[in-house]
Design an enzyme around this catalytic site. Sequence first.
Site, PDB file in Angstrom:
ATOM      1  N   HIS A 132      42.707  50.389  21.201  1.00  0.00           N
ATOM      2  CA  HIS A 132      43.172  49.684  20.007  1.00  0.00           C
ATOM      3  C   HIS A 132      42.482  50.274  18.788  1.00  0.00           C
ATOM      4  O   HIS A 132      41.286  50.526  18.824  1.00  0.00           O
ATOM      5  CB  HIS A 132      42.849  48.192  20.137  1.00  0.00           C
ATOM      6  CG  HIS A 132      43.534  47.331  19.120  1.00  0.00           C
ATOM      7  ND1 HIS A 132      43.235  47.387  17.789  1.00  0.00           N
ATOM      8  CD2 HIS A 132      44.504  46.396  19.250  1.00  0.00           C
ATOM      9  CE1 HIS A 132      44.001  46.506  17.130  1.00  0.00           C
ATOM     10  NE2 HIS A 132      44.781  45.896  18.002  1.00  0.00           N
ATOM     11  N   ARG A 168      46.647  44.734   9.947  1.00  0.00           N
ATOM     12  CA  ARG A 168      47.480  45.798   9.385  1.00  0.00           C
ATOM     13  C   ARG A 168      48.914  45.321   9.219  1.00  0.00           C
ATOM     14  O   ARG A 168      49.591  45.679   8.267  1.00  0.00           O
ATOM     15  CB  ARG A 168      47.411  47.056  10.261  1.00  0.00           C
ATOM     16  CG  ARG A 168      46.163  47.884  10.013  1.00  0.00           C
ATOM     17  CD  ARG A 168      45.983  48.959  11.070  1.00  0.00           C
ATOM     18  NE  ARG A 168      45.729  48.351  12.379  1.00  0.00           N
ATOM     19  CZ  ARG A 168      46.342  48.701  13.499  1.00  0.00           C
ATOM     20  NH1 ARG A 168      47.234  49.646  13.501  1.00  0.00           N
ATOM     21  NH2 ARG A 168      46.056  48.087  14.637  1.00  0.00           N
TER      22      ARG A 168
END
Lengths: 244, 656
Positions: B257, B273
């Site tokens: 990740h 994000r």
Amino acid sequence: MSDQERVLKFQIFRYNPQKQGDKPRMVTYEITEAPGMTIFIALNDIREHQDPSLQFDFVCRAGICGSCAMIVNGQPTLACRTLTSNYEDGQIKLLPLPGFELIGDLSVNTGKFMRAMSERVESWIHDAYADEVNFEKLEERMDPDVADEIYELERCVECGCCVSACATKRMRPDFLSAVGFMRLARYALDPRDKRSDEEFYEIIGDDDGVFGCMTLLGCEDYCPKDLPHQTQIAYLRRKMAFIR
Amino acid sequence: MKVIYTDSLVIGGGLAGLRVAIASMQRGFDTIVLSLVPAKRSHSAAAQGGMQASLGACIKGDGDDEEIHFADTVKGSDWGCDQDVARMFVNTSPKAIRQLSAWGVPWSRVRRGDHEVVINGKKVTITEKDEAHGLITARDFGGTKKWRTCYTSDGAGHTMLYAMDNKAIQMGIPVHERKEAIALIHEDGVCYGAIVRDLITGKLIAYVAKATTIATGGYGRLYAISTNAVISEGIGNAIALETGIATLGNMEAVQFHPTAIVPVGILTTEGCRGDGGLLLDKDGYRFMPDYEPDKKELASRDVVSRRMTEHMRKGKGIPSRYGDHLWLDITLLGRKHIEKNLREVKEICEYFLGIDPVEEYIPVRPTQHYSMGGIRTKPTGESPTLKGLFSAGEAACWDMHGFNRLGGNSVAETVVAGMIVGEYVADYCSENSLNVSTSTIQHFMKREEKKITDLLVRDFGENPFKLKAQMQKIMMDKVGIFRNGEDLEQAVEELKVLNQRAKRIALRNRISSSNPELVEAIRVPKMIKLAQCVAYGAMLRTESRGAHAREDYLERNDRDWLKRTLTTWKDDSADLPQVTYEDLDVMKMEMPPGSRGYGVDNTVHHPDTPKREQEIEDIKKANPGADRFELQELLNPIPIPEKFKGKNERIGRGFK
Ligand SMILES: Cc1cc2nc3c(=O)[nH]c(=O)nc-3n(C[C@H](O)[C@H](O)[C@H](O)COP(=O)(O)OP(=O)(O)OC[C@H]3O[C@@H](n4cnc5c(N)ncnc54)[C@H](O)[C@@H]3O)c2cc1C
Ligand code: SF4
Ligand code: SF4
Ligand code: FES
């Protein structure tokens, strides 16, 4: 975060009820602090390098799952997100969370307590039709603010800090405790739950319920997820008093 | 010998396990769930970001449906997934989320009117429709065409797991906590339950069942730094492997990740994000658009992780005593948004980093996060080789993720697989009776007892904690984001040595009841075997696909590698697993292999690809009036339990 290495002194409660003849005692361990060290890191270090029998419970190690509540220097808290640098003199005393069955050392059986609590307040949506919902169709709408408010109460991680901080619970072993009140308030707020106030009264309308609470608010002070205990307990009392 | 009989034994009390248990209980079968920890503490609770379902209620999800979700999922998998399963999944996910809504999840809802949001670093206003008010909303996530990730602020996993466990409690499903399955019971190619160790008393119990489901989550803790819970050690996978009959699929497919905090590796959700957060380098420069001009920070996870690593290798990282890192900037989202929708992130930053992410950048780095590999199953969830053994959730290689899973598709998988596999588990329970011999149960019981006794009497030997640390270091250093032949060969050799050493573990604390060192001693040899499967599979796969990125084989090679790795461990004394492969059939694909649209496309194509493309064209031409459902039926007819076959309604579109 200081870069100076210092030696931490951990005093840890040790007792293994599974082991014949074992007696409760406090044992001191010394370890060198590392930057960013949490009690999670420190306890694992002690287990790996000094005493492999030391028992404690961590799962997420990120303050999310509620596994690791213990008494750190007198205060119930989530050990995994407690930095050792918070303690200026480097002395850290750890006790298992009171109010729960002891498994060994710092490990207590909160799971058993919480399942019983969930059964007692019937911690689920009461709606005869919930299982017949046609999930091909649009879901039932909910006011966005109501959804947010429910989530505020659902953030409880069943850590047990509120239970251990509660004076009433100490005197009344069957006292539902704040975690149960919060759960009940969560369902009382939820339009999907069709229970009436009378039905909620059946669950908490006595001295082991919301009328036993002395509103000293140890619960709110120590809740690591900042649940609004004070407002909610007051709200439940008003609601229940009205029925009584 | 203590024996507990049941119809449906479910090993694992996370989202997947609980949902399977609910399904078999609903069909009237006696069901027991086993878990290392109280069910609500399972790692599913840690999912912050959300669950993908193509409800298309929010304006940025407008027009979404199963087809788009399917295409995103297959592309995301780098064509490594099983398209039948991906199809079943995307068609069922909207039902799963709506059912969870009825069971109590307080999903965040669409609010009509104007909202200011951050897209591509800029504030823009979007307007939600009046008629969508109060329906389940969604946020943007990496690798998706639409805003499809449904969420509850940033506690999606928590609220889903609580609703699921509460449902299980309502139905009176017993969850036996602090129990660890350490071996499967099987006879003549059929599984009949597990030998289980009580982590408090240390007693062994045989749980004997018609159907056994492994839903034990991922194996992230094979790596020293992982976003996973400390209990995500892959023991469920290991006990399947140790039968010598069940196979593990694609074990080398391990996801990193992009944004775990440095140094501890705790995750900050992709929602950061998705909601508009940016990645910055040591100069405060936003570098992702240079690498991926189209999707930027919201490219697929494997891509972003690799780009970040490349950028740090160019000297653009921020040096720290724990190595280089980059910055995640969410300050542009503003306090109000962060305190409501990214509150767990804020808490994590405050407690573990001592910073306020409203005002300061977050130090992040790609970190092990998800296990695409796991117990290989058929679309029904059953092992193709060991009858009566099922698997669901992260523990399984049901295979909707192939070589890279999309954010938000995992909690969705747990629930959808729980629903679908749960029905097949119930079918199995109704079609089969329990006819295992007592001597078989005794055999497995004795074998496990002896292993533990051996550990308790051995005077000198290896330290399990040290072995584990060495294994984790090998995996970190040599089987990471970028891989190469030389490192992988070394990893395989070094792990072989550890495997041998793990046969001589000795304990300092020699008691059989609750004893963390004994727990470690039981798990570590199993974990080393799994690590070997990952490293060996990675060494053999000489191509780059999804999260498996070889520096010495940069291209995705469909011609030679459009296949799934299958691993078995037949002979316990062997020091390597056996690896075979299963072809993915291009001629059956609804969506033949193409480009994912990241970087340069240097795919070596499969000879069948143009054939299948032509065939699909022809089918489309021959059926000009076919709607999307009829077309899917022609291109990819899938088995799906009757209950879940219906079409899904969407606002403004009905059931079309
Ligand atoms: C930090 C983090 C954030 C994430 N966020 C998202 C997200 O936003 N969206 C998304 O889609 N996915 C997300 N994921 C992935 C997703 O959360 C997991 O893949 C998923 O929840 C796994 O669920 P599960 O039911 O398969 O396993 P788990 O929830 O891990 O449950 C495993 C269960 O098995 C039990 N168990 C394990 N071994 C044994 C044994 N030997 N014997 C008995 N019981 C055993 C455990 O006690 C536990 O109950 C995230 C993952 C992480 C790590
Ligand atoms: S207010 Fe006091 S008595 Fe009431 S639940 Fe909280 S701690 Fe217990
Ligand atoms: S209410 Fe707060 S203190 Fe009590 S169990 Fe829940 S999270 Fe813990
Ligand atoms: S280990 Fe999960 S809250 Fe501390």
